[in-house]
Design an enzyme around this catalytic site. Sequence first.
Site, mmCIF file in Angstrom:
data_model
loop_
_atom_site.group_PDB
_atom_site.id
_atom_site.type_symbol
_atom_site.label_atom_id
_atom_site.label_comp_id
_atom_site.label_asym_id
_atom_site.label_seq_id
_atom_site.Cartn_x
_atom_site.Cartn_y
_atom_site.Cartn_z
ATOM 1 N N GLU A 140 -4.156 7.928 -4.840
ATOM 2 C CA GLU A 140 -4.460 7.195 -6.076
ATOM 3 C C GLU A 140 -5.767 7.703 -6.679
ATOM 4 O OE1 GLU A 140 -4.368 2.992 -5.288
ATOM 5 O OE2 GLU A 140 -2.240 3.020 -4.765
ATOM 6 N N HIS B 210 -1.807 0.584 -9.907
ATOM 7 C CA HIS B 210 -2.432 -0.321 -8.929
ATOM 8 C C HIS B 210 -3.188 -1.445 -9.654
ATOM 9 C CE1 HIS B 210 -4.021 -0.547 -4.542
ATOM 10 N NE2 HIS B 210 -3.856 -1.756 -5.066
ATOM 11 N N ARG C 201 0.861 -1.177 0.000
ATOM 12 C CA ARG C 201 0.000 0.000 0.000
ATOM 13 C C ARG C 201 0.901 1.232 0.000
ATOM 14 N NH1 ARG C 201 -3.289 -3.070 -1.282
ATOM 15 N NH2 ARG C 201 -5.403 -3.431 -0.487
#
Length: 326
Positions: A266, A285, A237
């Site tokens: 993000e 991601h 993360r």
Amino acid sequence: MKPKVVIYKKVPHEVLSYIKEYCQVSYYENLDSWLNPDFLKDLLDAHGLLGSSMSINKELLDKAPQLKIVCNASVGYNNFDMDELTSRGIMATNTPDVLTDTTADTIFGLLLSTARRICEMDRFVKDGKWERLIEEDLFGLDVHHKVLGIIGMGRIGSAIAKRANLGFDMEILYHNRSRNENAEKLYGAKKTELDELLSKSDFVCLMTPLTEETKDLISYREFQLMKKTAIFINGSRGETVNEEALVEALKTRQIAGAGLDVYKEEPINRDHALLQMKNTVTLPHMGSATSETRAKMAYLAAENLVKGLSGETPPSLINKSLLTAR
């Protein structure tokens, strides 16, 4: 009466049909905010929620008095306030296992791409700059027979170790709260303290879950401990890394490069310094982003939802302490 559920993530048609067999469904394919008036109205009598990323906290739970289960279509669940959910007797589930190999493929591909400068060389060729045999300034780094340090030797970390050791003859070091005897036996992995791992590894791969203890786990001091030839990979993360420290380590060549699939914000801001660096590979991601795997994740989330509302134990129940309270 069928229980009422709210889905706030796009799911395959087959998965939606399966849920509708057992539940009344309110479906939001693209939900910008949980403050959406229709969504708030649906929360009032919802028994179950299925989605990902949305923060399931006290503020939201206060608006959902009938809620019995929340289901993440992801392996991570740092968006859940687990103490709040458990204190209210609300089941929480995720989707482990089904994305392990796909994510490990992505992270090891990120490692290879960073070490061998594959993305940079792709642009080099497409920009018409390849006019002769490349010189040493464009060479990459070998991956085979190097030392890979994995921080967080869970399912995905173990799958990365398998690819590295059996496929590339890499020596595996790992740092974890507990021993992973299976990884030690199958891949010769050695459990070490974090500082030792950082100083000895040619590649440092961060795969730990996000907790209060792992926030900014890798910062200025940790980058200083790494080899100047080291490659840093983050597949965990964004909040586990101090991005300012990472930028400085890359700019000053304290480390050789970084491969990233996650960020503090993000999508990452298009002006972020990390996007300006040639020695950094940046992915959106996408660890589990294949159609096959996302379909499996959606189905497991749906199975958790249906079984939880039918009085059965969901396959991927996180707060198992609720079982003893029944």
